[in-house]
Design a protein around this motif. Structure first.
Motif, PDB file in Angstrom:
ATOM      1  N   MET A  30       0.830  -1.209   0.000  1.00 25.88           N
ATOM      2  CA  MET A  30       0.000   0.000   0.000  1.00 25.88           C
ATOM      3  C   MET A  30       0.865   1.260   0.000  1.00 25.88           C
ATOM      4  O   MET A  30       0.570   2.223  -0.713  1.00 25.88           O
ATOM      5  CB  MET A  30      -0.920  -0.007   1.223  1.00 25.88           C
ATOM      6  N   GLY A  31       1.945   1.243   0.792  1.00 23.44           N
ATOM      7  CA  GLY A  31       2.845   2.391   0.831  1.00 23.44           C
ATOM      8  C   GLY A  31       3.476   2.658  -0.523  1.00 23.44           C
ATOM      9  O   GLY A  31       3.601   3.815  -0.961  1.00 23.44           O
ATOM     10  N   ALA A  32       3.879   1.596  -1.215  1.00 25.15           N
ATOM     11  CA  ALA A  32       4.490   1.745  -2.538  1.00 25.15           C
ATOM     12  C   ALA A  32       3.497   2.285  -3.551  1.00 25.15           C
ATOM     13  O   ALA A  32       3.873   3.015  -4.478  1.00 25.15           O
ATOM     14  CB  ALA A  32       5.047   0.404  -3.006  1.00 25.15           C
ATOM     15  N   LEU A  33       2.214   1.945  -3.383  1.00 22.02           N
ATOM     16  CA  LEU A  33       1.187   2.442  -4.298  1.00 22.02           C
ATOM     17  C   LEU A  33       0.769   3.871  -3.989  1.00 22.02           C
ATOM     18  O   LEU A  33       0.079   4.500  -4.795  1.00 22.02           O
ATOM     19  CB  LEU A  33      -0.053   1.539  -4.247  1.00 22.02           C
ATOM     20  N   LEU A  88      -8.384  -6.877 -14.744  1.00 20.25           N
ATOM     21  CA  LEU A  88      -7.970  -5.514 -14.384  1.00 20.25           C
ATOM     22  C   LEU A  88      -8.143  -4.586 -15.581  1.00 20.25           C
ATOM     23  O   LEU A  88      -7.524  -4.788 -16.626  1.00 20.25           O
ATOM     24  CB  LEU A  88      -6.516  -5.502 -13.912  1.00 20.25           C
ATOM     25  N   ASP A  89      -8.970  -3.557 -15.417  1.00 19.94           N
ATOM     26  CA  ASP A  89      -9.232  -2.605 -16.494  1.00 19.94           C
ATOM     27  C   ASP A  89      -8.488  -1.300 -16.218  1.00 19.94           C
ATOM     28  O   ASP A  89      -8.870  -0.532 -15.338  1.00 19.94           O
ATOM     29  CB  ASP A  89     -10.742  -2.353 -16.588  1.00 19.94           C
ATOM     30  N   GLU A  90      -7.431  -1.076 -16.964  1.00 15.50           N
ATOM     31  CA  GLU A  90      -6.589   0.126 -16.838  1.00 15.50           C
ATOM     32  C   GLU A  90      -6.139   0.366 -15.392  1.00 15.50           C
ATOM     33  O   GLU A  90      -6.386   1.430 -14.815  1.00 15.50           O
ATOM     34  CB  GLU A  90      -7.334   1.362 -17.365  1.00 15.50           C
ATOM     35  N   PRO A  91      -5.444  -0.590 -14.780  1.00 14.83           N
ATOM     36  CA  PRO A  91      -5.010  -0.400 -13.391  1.00 14.83           C
ATOM     37  C   PRO A  91      -3.866   0.599 -13.240  1.00 14.83           C
ATOM     38  O   PRO A  91      -3.552   1.005 -12.130  1.00 14.83           O
ATOM     39  CB  PRO A  91      -4.546  -1.807 -12.995  1.00 14.83           C
ATOM     40  N   THR A  92      -3.227   1.003 -14.353  1.00 18.26           N
ATOM     41  CA  THR A  92      -2.035   1.852 -14.270  1.00 18.26           C
ATOM     42  C   THR A  92      -2.331   3.335 -14.441  1.00 18.26           C
ATOM     43  O   THR A  92      -1.438   4.169 -14.235  1.00 18.26           O
ATOM     44  CB  THR A  92      -1.004   1.452 -15.351  1.00 18.26           C
ATOM     45  N   ALA A 137       4.788   3.561  -8.027  1.00 16.57           N
ATOM     46  CA  ALA A 137       3.644   2.668  -7.847  1.00 16.57           C
ATOM     47  C   ALA A 137       3.544   1.658  -8.990  1.00 16.57           C
ATOM     48  O   ALA A 137       3.187   0.496  -8.773  1.00 16.57           O
ATOM     49  CB  ALA A 137       2.362   3.492  -7.742  1.00 16.57           C
ATOM     50  N   LEU A 138       3.866   2.097 -10.208  1.00 17.36           N
ATOM     51  CA  LEU A 138       3.864   1.182 -11.356  1.00 17.36           C
ATOM     52  C   LEU A 138       4.845   0.036 -11.136  1.00 17.36           C
ATOM     53  O   LEU A 138       4.535  -1.125 -11.415  1.00 17.36           O
ATOM     54  CB  LEU A 138       4.243   1.942 -12.634  1.00 17.36           C
ATOM     55  N   HIS A 139       6.026   0.373 -10.632  1.00 14.73           N
ATOM     56  CA  HIS A 139       7.036  -0.656 -10.361  1.00 14.73           C
ATOM     57  C   HIS A 139       6.501  -1.655  -9.335  1.00 14.73           C
ATOM     58  O   HIS A 139       6.676  -2.872  -9.483  1.00 14.73           O
ATOM     59  CB  HIS A 139       8.325  -0.020  -9.855  1.00 14.73           C
ATOM     60  N   GLU A 181       3.918  -3.909 -10.946  1.00  9.00           N
ATOM     61  CA  GLU A 181       4.596  -4.878 -11.800  1.00  9.00           C
ATOM     62  C   GLU A 181       5.216  -6.004 -10.977  1.00  9.00           C
ATOM     63  O   GLU A 181       5.094  -7.189 -11.309  1.00  9.00           O
ATOM     64  CB  GLU A 181       5.678  -4.190 -12.630  1.00  9.00           C
ATOM     65  N   GLU A 182       5.898  -5.638  -9.886  1.00  7.42           N
ATOM     66  CA  GLU A 182       6.520  -6.630  -9.012  1.00  7.42           C
ATOM     67  C   GLU A 182       5.479  -7.628  -8.504  1.00  7.42           C
ATOM     68  O   GLU A 182       5.714  -8.835  -8.474  1.00  7.42           O
ATOM     69  CB  GLU A 182       7.197  -5.931  -7.833  1.00  7.42           C
ATOM     70  N   PHE A 183       4.331  -7.104  -8.109  1.00  8.47           N
ATOM     71  CA  PHE A 183       3.274  -7.968  -7.574  1.00  8.47           C
ATOM     72  C   PHE A 183       2.734  -8.896  -8.655  1.00  8.47           C
ATOM     73  O   PHE A 183       2.646 -10.119  -8.461  1.00  8.47           O
ATOM     74  CB  PHE A 183       2.140  -7.104  -7.001  1.00  8.47           C
ATOM     75  N   LEU A 184       2.362  -8.334  -9.795  1.00 13.41           N
ATOM     76  CA  LEU A 184       1.697  -9.136 -10.828  1.00 13.41           C
ATOM     77  C   LEU A 184       2.642 -10.132 -11.491  1.00 13.41           C
ATOM     78  O   LEU A 184       2.213 -11.212 -11.917  1.00 13.41           O
ATOM     79  CB  LEU A 184       1.090  -8.214 -11.894  1.00 13.41           C
ATOM     80  N   MET A 185       3.928  -9.818 -11.570  1.00  9.42           N
ATOM     81  CA  MET A 185       4.871 -10.765 -12.163  1.00  9.42           C
ATOM     82  C   MET A 185       4.960 -12.042 -11.326  1.00  9.42           C
ATOM     83  O   MET A 185       5.264 -13.108 -11.843  1.00  9.42           O
ATOM     84  CB  MET A 185       6.259 -10.123 -12.317  1.00  9.42           C
ATOM     85  N   ARG A 186       4.694 -11.920 -10.023  1.00  8.27           N
ATOM     86  CA  ARG A 186       4.792 -13.072  -9.129  1.00  8.27           C
ATOM     87  C   ARG A 186       3.433 -13.559  -8.651  1.00  8.27           C
ATOM     88  O   ARG A 186       3.361 -14.452  -7.812  1.00  8.27           O
ATOM     89  CB  ARG A 186       5.705 -12.718  -7.952  1.00  8.27           C
TER      90      ARG A 186
END
Length: 505
Positions: free
Chosen positions: A364-367, A404-408, A415-417, A420-425
């Motif tokens: 949450m902090g990163a976002l 996910l519809d336009e989550p970025t 926050a994008l990074h 990405e880190e979350f979804l890649m794993r």
């Protein structure tokens, strides 16, 4: 020729400093990318330069006619965000002003119009200032970077790619300096403690006889006091020397510990000759496709082609769309915020997430929802913050199939990074819509594109969701190179390009 000059400019909001710019200038032919976290003041800086905000101190000089295209707020339901954005951009560019200021110009544009905009901006010969989180756009056009960080607006002369490499190297160097500082602090603290213990021993005269202790009492007290004074002086000198701040680490996910419901079959979604319409308009005809467990599919296509409608059709199990009975679907849409506004954020997150709560708090902090939000009511959040909280809840729940519809769209680069880190794993299955090319290339194992009422599958063969490559080794070599003063920026850039190439493949 200098067209914009800022000297000792400060902007405050309700008496608190938002940012300061000690000295910045830009001239004709320059293309400045303005970056920074959400809320750092990027849009405010653009409004100041455009003359729409005059509540600041310091000096600002703007020479030449200026066109400003702010972030688009959609008010006409008959037009999409992309259509409104394109119309505003065309109007501003056609006037060929001396200065062009754009705020998140690609946020609502599909890939085709993003390419059109890049070509237009590369042909533009005036001074261009672009606020953007679009890494692809910044990489293609920026010749200079203005970054707002820690309430200061600073300049980097060079491309966005060189800025990223330099930032990574600075981060590694600061990390090493901070670790060395911590090590020295511990050594000095240990030395101070030894001196204090020695002083205490001298003061007590432990190894002396009774008469010797009596005769040397004043001398022992003076000596012990001197030793304690030296210890105190050493500690103060150490504290004054501790001027290296701990660098803010990027959010990383080494292993995502999520026990999601498993799929028993080989198919999550099976669409057989489905038709897709919206308001009686045909979007897809006689379309068939399958989604396998573990796939991460980027759904692309022009604005209005039916991407969001297709996600809704899958979510609602519409006609001719089979969805596995094992699928627990989580859907995110920016215009679909269903949160209990009166509930405390901390209680709500604990109730909804199935992941480690400390991990979720870091995420949450990163976002952009740091610790200060934890005890607030959900209803106190802004629209963008509500979107982020909704996204967190969808991602960290027990859902094993995400739409996910336009989550970025509302996320900054940091926050994008993290996303990405979350979804890649993420161990489940994913279909997402995004116009962010970098994001798609990092996440997607397969791409489906809507083109002329047909769904085009660019992957004609099965894609391994976890491809085996030399990527981990190359990343390790890159991290080591960042710490090596003999490695120049050109070599680092080459290694970075190899990593990006492997990530795409």
């Amino acid at each position: 020729m200098t067209l914009i000059l800022l000297n000792a400019l400060e902007k405050k909001v309700q008496g608190e400093l938002l940012f300061r710019a000690a000295h910045l200038k830009a001239g004709a032919g320059e293309r400045v990318g303005i970056i920074g976290r959400n809320g750092s003041g990027k849009s405010t800086l653009a409004k100041i330069i455009a003359g729409e905000d005059t509540a600041y101190t310091g000096n600002l000089v703007v020479q030449g006619d200026l066109q400003y295209v702010p972030q688009i707020a959609i008010s006409d339901n008959s037009l999409s965000g992309g259509q409104v954005e394109i119309a505003a951009l065309r109007t501003a560019i056609a006037k060929n002003p001396a200065i062009l200021v754009l705020d998140e110009p690609t946020a609502n544009l599909d890939e085709g119009h993003q390419n059109w905009l890049c070509k237009c901006l590369l042909k533009y010969h005036g001074l261009l200032l672009v606020i953007s989180h679009d890494r692809n756009l910044l990489t293609q056009i920026a010749s200079c970077i203005w970054e707002i960080k820690d309430k200061c607006c600073s300049e980097f002369r060079g491309s966005y790619e060189n800025y990223v490499v330099k930032s990574e190297k600075n981060y590694q160097q600061q990390t090493n300096l901070y670790r060395y500082q911590i090590k020295k602090q511990k050594e000095i603290a240990a030395a101070v403690q030894r001196k204090k213990q020695k002083a205490a021993s001298v003061r007590k005269g432990k190894k002396m006889g009774r008469f010797e202790r009596k005769d040397t009492k004043n001398l022992r007290e003076t000596t012990a006091a001197r030793m304690e004074k030296n210890a105190h002086k050493m500690l103060k000198q150490s504290q004054r020397a501790n001027n290296v701040e701990k660098p803010q680490a990027q959010f990383e996910v080494k292993v995502l510990m999520a026990s999601l419901p498993a799929f028993k079959g080989k198919t999550v979604v099976d669409a057989d000759r489905m038709m897709l319409t919206h308001n009686k308009e045909k979007l897809l005809e006689q379309t068939s496709f399958k989604v396998k467990p573990g796939e991460k599919i980027a759904l692309t296509g022009p604005n209005g082609s039916g991407k969001s409608t297709l996600l809704n059709a899958i979510f609602n199990h519409e006609k001719n769309i089979f969805v596995s009975k094992d699928a627990k679907i989580g859907i995110f849409k920016q215009n679909l915020i269903t949160l209990p506004l009166q509930e405390n954020i901390a209680d709500f997150v604990r109730r909804k997430t199935v992941l480690d709560i400390q991990f979720v708090r870091r995420f949450m902090g990163a976002l952009g929802l740091p610790e200060k939000y934890w005890d607030k009511k959900i209803g106190s959040l802004s629209g963008g913050e509500l979107c982020k909280l909704q996204l967190v809840i969808v991602l960290t729940s027990e859902k094993n199939f995400l739409l996910l519809d336009e989550p970025t769209n509302f996320l900054d680069v940091v926050a994008l990074h993290a996303l990405e880190e979350f979804l890649m794993r993420y161990p489940g299955t994913l279909i997402f819509v995004s116009h962010d090319k970098s994001f798609c290339s990092h996440i997607a194992t397969r791409t489906l594109s809507i083109y002329k009422h047909h769904l085009v599958d660019f992957a004609k063969e099965e894609v391994d969701p976890v491809p085996k490559t030399d990527l981990p080794l190359l990343r390790l070599e890159y991290d080591r190179a960042l710490l090596d003063p003999k490695v120049n920026i050109s070599q680092l850039r080459t290694m970075s390009q190899k990593i990006k190439s492997l990530e795409k493949n």
